[in-house]
Scaffold this active site. Structure first.
Site, PDB file in Angstrom:
ATOM      1  N   ASP A 132      41.983  53.217  97.125  1.00  0.00           N
ATOM      2  CA  ASP A 132      42.315  54.132  98.219  1.00  0.00           C
ATOM      3  C   ASP A 132      43.658  53.715  98.835  1.00  0.00           C
ATOM      4  O   ASP A 132      43.849  52.553  99.193  1.00  0.00           O
ATOM      5  CB  ASP A 132      41.193  54.037  99.269  1.00  0.00           C
ATOM      6  N   HIS A 133      44.575  54.653  98.957  1.00  0.00           N
ATOM      7  CA  HIS A 133      45.883  54.413  99.591  1.00  0.00           C
ATOM      8  C   HIS A 133      46.635  53.217  99.012  1.00  0.00           C
ATOM      9  O   HIS A 133      47.102  52.347  99.767  1.00  0.00           O
ATOM     10  CB  HIS A 133      45.733  54.237 101.111  1.00  0.00           C
ATOM     11  N   ASP A 154      50.013  56.113  97.362  1.00  0.00           N
ATOM     12  CA  ASP A 154      50.372  56.869  98.558  1.00  0.00           C
ATOM     13  C   ASP A 154      51.819  56.567  98.945  1.00  0.00           C
ATOM     14  O   ASP A 154      52.105  55.583  99.622  1.00  0.00           O
ATOM     15  CB  ASP A 154      49.420  56.506  99.701  1.00  0.00           C
ATOM     16  N   GLU A 184      49.852  61.904  96.965  1.00  0.00           N
ATOM     17  CA  GLU A 184      49.717  62.616  98.247  1.00  0.00           C
ATOM     18  C   GLU A 184      51.044  63.244  98.623  1.00  0.00           C
ATOM     19  O   GLU A 184      52.097  62.615  98.509  1.00  0.00           O
ATOM     20  CB  GLU A 184      49.267  61.649  99.351  1.00  0.00           C
ATOM     21  N   ASN A 314      37.131  62.260 101.253  1.00  0.00           N
ATOM     22  CA  ASN A 314      37.147  60.848 101.658  1.00  0.00           C
ATOM     23  C   ASN A 314      36.483  60.622 103.015  1.00  0.00           C
ATOM     24  O   ASN A 314      36.871  61.252 104.009  1.00  0.00           O
ATOM     25  CB  ASN A 314      38.594  60.369 101.785  1.00  0.00           C
TER      26      ASN A 314
HETATM   27  P1  13P Z   1      38.232  59.137 107.740  1.00  0.00           P
HETATM   28  O1  13P Z   1      38.976  58.227 108.679  1.00  0.00           O
HETATM   29  O2  13P Z   1      38.181  60.531 108.286  1.00  0.00           O
HETATM   30  O3  13P Z   1      36.891  58.636 107.396  1.00  0.00           O
HETATM   31  O4  13P Z   1      39.082  59.223 106.389  1.00  0.00           O
HETATM   32  C1  13P Z   1      38.898  58.281 105.374  1.00  0.00           C
HETATM   33  C2  13P Z   1      39.953  58.366 104.339  1.00  0.00           C
HETATM   34  O5  13P Z   1      40.701  59.316 104.237  1.00  0.00           O
HETATM   35  C3  13P Z   1      40.065  57.241 103.406  1.00  0.00           C
HETATM   36  O6  13P Z   1      41.143  57.398 102.540  1.00  0.00           O
HETATM   37  O1  G3H Z   2      42.240  55.874 105.018  1.00  0.00           O
HETATM   38  C1  G3H Z   2      41.998  54.706 105.226  1.00  0.00           C
HETATM   39  C2  G3H Z   2      40.627  54.193 105.023  1.00  0.00           C
HETATM   40  O2  G3H Z   2      39.810  54.532 106.113  1.00  0.00           O
HETATM   41  C3  G3H Z   2      40.677  52.722 104.773  1.00  0.00           C
HETATM   42  O3  G3H Z   2      40.962  52.049 105.941  1.00  0.00           O
HETATM   43  O4  G3H Z   2      42.838  50.522 105.351  1.00  0.00           O
HETATM   44  O5  G3H Z   2      41.324  50.055 107.305  1.00  0.00           O
HETATM   45  O6  G3H Z   2      40.497  49.798 104.965  1.00  0.00           O
HETATM   46  P1  G3H Z   2      41.447  50.493 105.882  1.00  0.00           P
HETATM   47 ZN    ZN Z   3      42.802  58.401 103.458  1.00  0.00          ZN
END
Ligand code: 13P
Ligand code: G3H
Ligand code: ZN
Length: 371
Positions: A132-133, A154, A184, A314
């Protein structure tokens, strides 16, 4: 695949060895490696209890066909993972586990690997693992090498051209290694009109994703799925008053991609937590100090986004809220308690209840695990 590589893969695993076993796509060799490993390390395979990861692209293909969305839930520790996987197992829902760079720093990639391996071995549902990201080529490469079934790069804060260039680099590496990539375009700043947007038209270079730019971006970068900015944002304070996602724009993006020759292209909705009021109230009842103005994406908006074509949704904040609400309740009601299991078990149960609700009533992926 060379025999040396086969030999390496058959060695007992260390922190440096590949983490997961992808089973489909160009690299058919992985499947045989997986079988070898199961037979050598996991005799219970013969009882049919163990299942490898399912490739993200297989999950996407089925979700697009079945017109449901996949929940992509963030994993940071054992209790969250157990809650997510047990909920999806009970609901017979395919699931994407996503790991952020923060999660890797918090839990250590090897712990996450072993925890997910355990979850996969104890369940029967299809499970994909996603970065993620991802914020750099190096991090994406690391996760691709570990066997993640998909990564997100990202670079949305960069110019269009730079974003394309960074995505292209990740895509080139990922595709050679049987992994798929999410990019993205646009910025997740919440609901607001772009500067220069007039009469309902779509401005280019604004914070929201422009339909034509989405097509140009997918074409130039080669990404396999696209995270869009349509008023969504992360966290517990998304909207003010009666704001909503820009679902018309989402439709326009989906149509532009289809007209541009990308067919039923998978879109991704970040920031999809609904921030349930009862959780915010419970947190504050037990000593929390969340603002009055917590607000998430209404579930009805997510429902429409799913029907329009958001294939991956997500969710992280809602899991955090559920966990925090349960922990606060136990500790306030039982101030003498100091056994972590006494508050982590209810926290896990609360997250599980929330995930069951999401997959059944919002994402509609429940019951689709074995399609
Ligand atoms: P939320 O903060 O809305 O749960 O989004 C999570 C997210 O986009 C993780 O990539
Ligand atoms: O979009 C971000 C997710 O909620 C992950 O958050 O970077 O704090 O783990 P984090
Ligand atoms: Zn996100």
């Amino acid at each position: 695949m060379s025999w040396i590589r086969v030999f390496q893969l058959l060695q007992p695993q260390s922190a440096a060895s590949p983490v997961f076993y992808r089973t489909s796509g160009q690299n058919a060799g992985n499947f045989f490696i997986f079988l070898f490993r199961l037979l050598s390390y996991y005799p219970p395979f013969l009882t049919g209890r163990i299942m490898p990861l399912t490739h993200t692209k297989d999950l996407f293909a089925k979700a697009l066909k079945g017109k449901y969305a996949l929940g992509a839930f963030n994993v940071n520790n054992m209790e969250l993972l157990q809650a997510i996987v047990e909920a999806c197992e009970e609901e017979k829902a395919p699931v994407m586990l996503q790991i952020s760079s923060g999660a890797r720093k918090y839990a250590n990639p090897v712990y996450l690997k072993k925890l997910i391996e355990a979850a996969v071995s104890l369940s029967t549902i299809p499970i994909a693992v996603h970065l993620d990201h991802g914020d750099s080529f190096d991090l994406c490469k690391e996760c691709i090498d570990e066997g993640f079934t998909s990564v997100m790069i990202d670079a949305s804060h960069e110019s269009f051209e730079k974003n394309v260039e960074i995505c292209r680099q990740v895509v080139d590496y990922a595709h050679k290694h049987n992994c798929v990539v999410e990019g993205e375009l646009g910025m997740l700043v919440g609901a607001q009109h772009d500067d220069g947007e007039e009469g309902g038209g779509y401005s280019k270079g604004g914070v929201y994703t422009h339909p034509d730019e989405a097509v140009a971006f997918v074409k130039a970068s080669g990404v396999d799925s696209l995270a869009v900015a349509i008023g969504n944002s992360h966290g517990a304070y998304k909207f003010k008053g009666e704001q909503h996602l820009d679902l018309e724009r989402l439709k326009a993006i989906k149509k532009a991609l289809s007209d541009g020759g990308f067919g039923d292209y998978p879109l991704v909705l970040h920031g999809a937590s609904s921030v349930p009021k009862d959780l915010a109230v419970e947190i504050n009842k037990y000593g929390g100090k969340l603002g009055e103005d917590t607000a998430g994406v209404p579930e009805a908006d997510i429902e429409i986004a799913r029907r329009v074509g958001c294939t991956k949704v997500n969710i992280d904040t809602d899991l955090r809220l559920a966990m925090t609400a349960a922990i606060r309740k136990v500790l306030v009601e039982n101030p003498k308690e100091f056994d972590p299991r006494k508050y982590l078990a209810p926290a896990r149960a609360k997250v599980k209840e929330l995930v069951r609700h999401k997959v059944r009533n919002v994402l509609c992926c429940a019951g689709h695990a074995f399609d």
